[in-house]
Design a protein around this motif. Sequence first.
Motif, PDB file in Angstrom:
ATOM      1  N   ASN A 266       0.808  -1.229   0.000  1.00 13.38           N
ATOM      2  CA  ASN A 266       0.000   0.000   0.000  1.00 13.38           C
ATOM      3  C   ASN A 266       0.839   1.277   0.000  1.00 13.38           C
ATOM      4  O   ASN A 266       0.307   2.364   0.251  1.00 13.38           O
ATOM      5  N   TYR A 267       2.129   1.166  -0.308  1.00 11.76           N
ATOM      6  CA  TYR A 267       3.035   2.313  -0.164  1.00 11.76           C
ATOM      7  C   TYR A 267       2.529   3.558  -0.896  1.00 11.76           C
ATOM      8  O   TYR A 267       2.526   4.656  -0.336  1.00 11.76           O
ATOM      9  N   ASN A 268       2.102   3.403  -2.139  1.00 12.45           N
ATOM     10  CA  ASN A 268       1.722   4.574  -2.938  1.00 12.45           C
ATOM     11  C   ASN A 268       0.502   5.302  -2.390  1.00 12.45           C
ATOM     12  O   ASN A 268       0.295   6.487  -2.694  1.00 12.45           O
ATOM     13  N   SER A 269      -0.311   4.621  -1.592  1.00 12.36           N
ATOM     14  CA  SER A 269      -1.510   5.263  -1.047  1.00 12.36           C
ATOM     15  C   SER A 269      -1.359   5.667   0.423  1.00 12.36           C
ATOM     16  O   SER A 269      -2.321   6.108   1.044  1.00 12.36           O
ATOM     17  N   LEU A 270      -0.162   5.520   0.976  1.00 10.39           N
ATOM     18  CA  LEU A 270       0.053   5.907   2.374  1.00 10.39           C
ATOM     19  C   LEU A 270      -0.052   7.417   2.538  1.00 10.39           C
ATOM     20  O   LEU A 270       0.310   8.185   1.630  1.00 10.39           O
ATOM     21  N   ASP A 271      -0.508   7.868   3.715  1.00  9.13           N
ATOM     22  CA  ASP A 271      -0.528   9.306   3.976  1.00  9.13           C
ATOM     23  C   ASP A 271       0.903   9.810   4.156  1.00  9.13           C
ATOM     24  O   ASP A 271       1.846   9.030   4.337  1.00  9.13           O
ATOM     25  N   LYS A 272       1.083  11.124   4.108  1.00 15.19           N
ATOM     26  CA  LYS A 272       2.430  11.699   4.102  1.00 15.19           C
ATOM     27  C   LYS A 272       3.221  11.324   5.349  1.00 15.19           C
ATOM     28  O   LYS A 272       4.409  10.970   5.269  1.00 15.19           O
ATOM     29  N   ASN A 273       2.598  11.372   6.524  1.00 16.52           N
ATOM     30  CA  ASN A 273       3.315  11.055   7.759  1.00 16.52           C
ATOM     31  C   ASN A 273       3.809   9.608   7.752  1.00 16.52           C
ATOM     32  O   ASN A 273       4.967   9.333   8.092  1.00 16.52           O
ATOM     33  N   THR A 274       2.937   8.685   7.347  1.00 19.62           N
ATOM     34  CA  THR A 274       3.321   7.278   7.302  1.00 19.62           C
ATOM     35  C   THR A 274       4.440   7.055   6.299  1.00 19.62           C
ATOM     36  O   THR A 274       5.412   6.349   6.568  1.00 19.62           O
ATOM     37  N   LYS A 275       4.299   7.684   5.144  1.00 16.38           N
ATOM     38  CA  LYS A 275       5.322   7.525   4.101  1.00 16.38           C
ATOM     39  C   LYS A 275       6.659   8.107   4.562  1.00 16.38           C
ATOM     40  O   LYS A 275       7.734   7.525   4.304  1.00 16.38           O
ATOM     41  N   ASP A 276       6.633   9.236   5.265  1.00 13.05           N
ATOM     42  CA  ASP A 276       7.874   9.832   5.784  1.00 13.05           C
ATOM     43  C   ASP A 276       8.579   8.879   6.753  1.00 13.05           C
ATOM     44  O   ASP A 276       9.810   8.752   6.742  1.00 13.05           O
TER      45      ASP A 276
END
Length: 360
Positions: A266-276
């Motif tokens: 689900n990486y591409n749909s993660l929110d910015k905080n999670t992706k950071d």
Amino acid sequence: MKILIINPGSTTTKLAVYDNQETIFETKIDHAQDQEFQKKFSRPGSVLDQIEDRYQAIENLLQQNNIDQLDAVVGRGGMLPPIPSGTYQINNKMLDDLKNRPQANHASNLGAPLALKVAQKFNITNKAFIVDPVTTDEIEPKKKITGVAEIKRYAGWHALNQKAIAREYAKSIGKKYEDLNLIVAHFGGGSSFGAHKKGKTINVINAIPGEGPFTPERSGYLPSQQLVELCFSNKFTKEEILHKILGGGGLFSLLNTKDVYYLNVNYNSLDKNTKDIVDEMITGFARYICHIIPDFEGEPIDQIILTGGIAQWKLLTDRITQYLKQINIGVTVIPGEKELEALRDGTLRVLNGEEKAKEY
């Protein structure tokens, strides 16, 4: 000869049964996706509390695969005092040290008691072993020095897999492990980084005691002053603080999950905080690979090898390879682990009389 291999990790229990070197069955129990298991054990407490739950899962799988006879059982070696490489027969002293004096509260401590428990069921208690435990120690003494006289570094790394993968790479290019300088990075629930100099791992960034980057369930390095202040804040017990470092840290502390598979898919749909947070974990992996380059003291490094369960995530290995381009050392990705095979081969050497089991 039928050998059962038990390799408990922080989020998985890997099992295999071999007839000599032929695989009868191999499987992995993924505890990160078992909500009941996580609810029960994702809190402060001894990892040995998990013995009965993990043993029951092992017993069920043996029954499902019609395994009614074994010649030996081998478990992953745990956080024992530093000892030389080799195959050791499990005894009461080993179990006592793992229960009462472990170097750390780590899932590998389950390997010996689980192996002996299965061996007792099959009446082969004299054929229960561990091979190359996590605390296999080849670190140069000077590299154990810290800036606090009372504290010394110790070995707590993926010795089995790092050694096996390094030898596999050497063989693939027609050379001997003992002739190469390699950096091996193992990415899993905990991650370790080894400086392999001519067949000897002269230094490691440990997976256990608050070293290196944060991982799915480890805090990694923390600013010492803030950690001390947290310890004396009267908000947490010693056990709770230790759990924040090992078992309840990293992604679990920041995102309340250890499920890297979910983050990958689900990486591409993660929110910015999670992706950071995920991005910084990946960057940290690359950062600590660079951290051990000076241990070779100017000698050329032949290759960097990325391995471990999380190395199956292509985005992660591609990013790390990109981040390391400027240091001009080749990067090879060998995902997964060779720990089961290494445990098997160490046991076979004893059963076949090529080596004598060491007494712990």
